[in-house]
Design an enzyme around this catalytic site. Structure first.
Site, PDB file in Angstrom:
ATOM      1  N   THR A  76      -0.578  29.921 -65.120  1.00  7.93           N
ATOM      2  CA  THR A  76      -1.981  29.505 -65.509  1.00  7.93           C
ATOM      3  C   THR A  76      -2.379  27.971 -65.761  1.00  7.93           C
ATOM      4  O   THR A  76      -3.601  27.695 -65.476  1.00  7.93           O
ATOM      5  CB  THR A  76      -1.959  30.142 -67.173  1.00  7.93           C
ATOM      6  OG1 THR A  76      -1.689  31.462 -66.880  1.00  7.93           O
ATOM      7  CG2 THR A  76      -3.058  29.924 -67.967  1.00  7.93           C
ATOM      8  N   ASN A 154      -2.928  39.792 -57.648  1.00 12.00           N
ATOM      9  CA  ASN A 154      -1.812  40.347 -58.522  1.00 12.00           C
ATOM     10  C   ASN A 154      -1.873  41.577 -59.125  1.00 12.00           C
ATOM     11  O   ASN A 154      -0.749  42.506 -59.418  1.00 12.00           O
ATOM     12  CB  ASN A 154      -1.805  39.605 -59.947  1.00 12.00           C
ATOM     13  CG  ASN A 154      -3.230  39.103 -60.372  1.00 12.00           C
ATOM     14  OD1 ASN A 154      -3.927  38.597 -59.797  1.00 12.00           O
ATOM     15  ND2 ASN A 154      -3.267  39.696 -61.774  1.00 12.00           N
ATOM     16  N   GLN A 182       1.652  35.080 -56.745  1.00 16.04           N
ATOM     17  CA  GLN A 182       1.976  36.400 -56.442  1.00 16.04           C
ATOM     18  C   GLN A 182       2.660  36.439 -54.804  1.00 16.04           C
ATOM     19  O   GLN A 182       3.881  36.963 -54.741  1.00 16.04           O
ATOM     20  CB  GLN A 182       1.167  37.639 -56.515  1.00 16.04           C
ATOM     21  CG  GLN A 182       0.730  37.988 -57.809  1.00 16.04           C
ATOM     22  CD  GLN A 182       1.929  38.761 -58.766  1.00 16.04           C
ATOM     23  OE1 GLN A 182       2.650  39.208 -58.326  1.00 16.04           O
ATOM     24  NE2 GLN A 182       1.501  38.538 -59.972  1.00 16.04           N
ATOM     25  N   SER A 202       4.613  29.798 -59.666  1.00 12.84           N
ATOM     26  CA  SER A 202       5.198  30.164 -61.216  1.00 12.84           C
ATOM     27  C   SER A 202       6.525  30.822 -60.861  1.00 12.84           C
ATOM     28  O   SER A 202       6.722  31.578 -60.029  1.00 12.84           O
ATOM     29  CB  SER A 202       4.136  31.095 -61.976  1.00 12.84           C
ATOM     30  OG  SER A 202       4.873  31.547 -63.072  1.00 12.84           O
ATOM     31  N   HIS A 204       8.570  32.560 -62.875  1.00  3.52           N
ATOM     32  CA  HIS A 204       8.805  33.823 -63.542  1.00  3.52           C
ATOM     33  C   HIS A 204       8.497  35.079 -62.561  1.00  3.52           C
ATOM     34  O   HIS A 204       8.826  36.089 -62.797  1.00  3.52           O
ATOM     35  CB  HIS A 204       8.534  33.822 -64.806  1.00  3.52           C
ATOM     36  CG  HIS A 204       6.836  34.258 -64.961  1.00  3.52           C
ATOM     37  ND1 HIS A 204       6.563  35.660 -65.394  1.00  3.52           N
ATOM     38  CD2 HIS A 204       5.998  33.608 -65.068  1.00  3.52           C
ATOM     39  CE1 HIS A 204       5.334  35.442 -65.498  1.00  3.52           C
ATOM     40  NE2 HIS A 204       4.802  34.474 -65.353  1.00  3.52           N
ATOM     41  N   THR A 240       7.178  15.789 -71.879  1.00  4.95           N
ATOM     42  CA  THR A 240       8.403  15.963 -71.398  1.00  4.95           C
ATOM     43  C   THR A 240       8.874  17.004 -70.775  1.00  4.95           C
ATOM     44  O   THR A 240       8.474  18.200 -71.030  1.00  4.95           O
ATOM     45  CB  THR A 240       9.328  15.567 -72.660  1.00  4.95           C
ATOM     46  OG1 THR A 240       9.138  14.514 -73.490  1.00  4.95           O
ATOM     47  CG2 THR A 240      10.749  15.639 -72.319  1.00  4.95           C
ATOM     48  N   CYS A 327      -1.507  40.889 -66.982  1.00  5.48           N
ATOM     49  CA  CYS A 327      -2.056  39.734 -67.610  1.00  5.48           C
ATOM     50  C   CYS A 327      -3.316  39.973 -68.412  1.00  5.48           C
ATOM     51  O   CYS A 327      -3.428  39.279 -69.465  1.00  5.48           O
ATOM     52  CB  CYS A 327      -2.528  38.652 -66.452  1.00  5.48           C
ATOM     53  SG  CYS A 327      -0.939  38.060 -65.623  1.00  5.48           S
TER      54      CYS A 327
END
Ligand code: PLP
Length: 391
Positions: A76, A154, A182, A202, A204, A240, A327
Site C-alpha cells: 500500500t 489480486n 501479486q 510486498s 507478506h 527507522t 483487501c
C-alpha cells in the site's frame, strides 16, 4: 493454519516460511540484537549490514540494482509513494492514467490526486480484465504525469501486458508504475528488460512477514517523498527501518528467486485440478484470463449463491477462501467489486464471486477435499435460495 482449517487464500496473505522466521529471530531483540541501522556504533553497523544484504536479495528478485530498492511498510505504501511521489515530482503535469482494475492502494491514491485538482483517466479493460495498449496510447497526453497499471490482478489473477504498456510510456517519456504485489515471486520480473519506472512489492505475499515491502525506483526517475523525518532510505522514506521485517523480506525474496519455477509448476497443477472440478458444476464460471493468469488463482462466479454466505459456509467446513478481494472486504459497506464491474459483470455476478488461491505448500489432497466441500456448500445454499430454485 493455526485454526486447523485448510488455507486457500494465499492472495490475501501467505503463511510465514519457517526458514524466513529463522532468519528473522536474531533481529527481533531491538538494541541487543543489533541496534538502529543509522547508529554509528558496532551494533548499528550490524543492523545496517543486515538491511543492505536484504536490499540486495530483494533487488535480485526483480532484476534491479540494490540502490534502486527502497524499503516501505508494504504494498500500500509503495503504491501511494509511487503515484503521489511521481505526480509531485512532475510539476505542471496534472493528468494521471490508472487502470480501472487497480488495487485500492493505487485507486485511492489516484482519487486523492483527483480531489487536489488532477484529471484522472481510468482505463477500461476487456472481459478478461486486460488493458489494451491502444487504449493506453490514446489516453496519453502532453500533461500526463504518470501511468499506473498493475502487473497482475489480486482478485481475478489476470496478468497485464506490462512490457508493451511500459514500452509505450517509455517512448512517450511518461513514467510508468507497476504494482507487482501479486506477481513478485510468482512470475519472473526483470526491470532490466521491462521499462517500468517504479514497481511495488510486498513481503507478506511471498511467505515473508507482514508490514514490510519495497518500491523499486529506476535510477534517474524522480519520486518525491510522502513521509518526512530522519531521511532514511535515501531520503525517500524516513523512519527507522523495520530491521527484522526487512531481513525476513530479504530471506523470502531469496527463497522465491530460488524456488519460483518449482512453485509455479506446483501451483499451476493444483489450479487446473481446482478449475476442472469447479467448472464441472452447473452455473459456475471462471473470471479472468484463461492462460494469462497467476499460477495460483481461481476466481469463480457461482450462480444463485451469495459469496459471503459461501465463504462462511466453507469456513465452517474447514476451508479458508476469499470473497471478491480480501483487501476490500474489511472496508465499510457492501460494495460490488469494481474489478468485476469493469470487466462487464453485473452486480449480481459480482456478489457471487469467490477467490480460491493455492500456495507453494498446498496439496492435492487439500484441493480434492475442497472440491467436495465446495460442491456440497453450493448445492445447500442454492436449495435455500428461492430465486435460484425457481429459475
Ligand atoms: N497491491 C496488490 C495487488 C495487492 O494484492 C495488495 C494486497 O492485497 C496490495 C497492493 C497492498 O499490499 P499490502 O498488504 O502489503 O499493503
Amino acid at each position: 493454519m493455526t485454526d486447523g482449517s485448510v488455507y486457500l487464500d494465499h492472495a490475501a496473505t501467505t503463511p510465514l516460511d519457517r526458514r524466513v522466521l529463522e532468519a528473522m529471530l536474531p533481529h527481533l531483540g531491538g538494541a541487543a540484537a543489533g541496534g538502529n541501522p543509522s547508529s554509528l556504533h558496532g551494533a548499528g553497523a550490524g543492523a545496517r549490514e543486515a538491511v543492505e544484504a536484504a536490499r540486495a536479495e530483494v533487488a535480485a528478485l526483480v532484476g534491479a540494482r540494490p540502490a534502486e530498492i527502497f524499503f516501505t511498510s508494504g504494498g500500500t505504501e509503495g503504491d501511494n509513494l509511487a503515484v503521489l511521489g511521481l505526480a509531485a515530482a512532475r510539476r505542471g503535469k496534472r493528468h494521471v492514467v490508472v487502470s480501472a482494475v487497480e488495487h485500492a492502494a493505487v485507486r485511492g491514491a489516484a482519487a486523492h490526486l483527483e480531489s487536489r485538482g488532477y484529471d484522472v483517466t481510468r482505463l477500461g479493460v476487456d472481459a478478461d480484465g486486460r488493458v489494451s495498449p491502444d487504449a493506453l496510447a490514446d489516453a496519453l497526453r502532453q500533461d500526463t504525469a504518470l501511468v499506473a497499471v498493475m502487473w497482475a490482478n489480486n482478485e481475478v489473477g489476470t496478468v497485464q501486458p506490462v512490457a508493451e504498456l511500459a514500452g509505450l510510456c517509455e517512448e512517450r517519456g511518461v513514467p510508468f508504475h507497476a504494482d507487482a504485489v501479486q506477481a513478485a515471486g510468482r512470475l519472473p520480473i526483470d526491470v532490466s528488460r521491462v521499462p517500468v519506472s517504479t514497481l511495488a512489492v510486498s513481503s507478506h505475499k511471498l511467505y515473508g512477514p507482514q508490514g514490510v515491502g519495497a518500491l523499486y525506483v529506476r535510477e534517474g526517475v524522480e519520486v518525491a517523498p510522502i513521509v518526512f523525518g530522519g531521511g532514511q532510505e535515501g531520503g525517500l522514506r524516513s523512519g527507522t527501518e523495520n530491521v527484522a521485517g526487512i531481513v525476513g523480506f530479504g530471506a523470502a525474496a531469496r527463497l522465491a528467486s530460488e524456488e519460483m519455477g518449482y512453485r509455479a509448476r506446483h501451483e499451476e497443477g493444483l489450479r487446473e485440478l481446482l478449475l476442472r472440478g469447479a467448472l464441472a458444476l452447473p452455473g459456475v464460471r471462471l473470471n479472468g484470463h484463461r492462460s494469462e493468469r497467476l499460477s495460483n488463482n481461481v476466481h469463480l462466479c457461482v450462480d444463485g449463491v451469495e459469496a459471503e454466505s459461501l465463504v462462511l459456509f466453507l469456513d465452517a467446513l474447514g476451508y479458508a477462501v476469499g470473497s471478491g478481494s480480501a483487501c476490500a472486504s474489511s472496508s465499510a459497506g457492501h460494495k460490488a467489486s469494481p474489478v468485476l464491474l469493469a470487466m462487464g459483470r453485473g452486480e449480481d455476478e459480482a456478489f457471487s464471486a469467490v477467490r480460491v488461491t493455492v500456495g507453494k505448500d498446498s496439496t492435492r489432497g487439500e484441493v480434492e477435499g475442497f472440491l467436495g466441500a465446495f460442491s456440497a456448500a453450493v448445492s445447500q445454499l442454492r436449495e435455500l435460495s428461492p430465486l435460484y430454485a425457481s429459475s
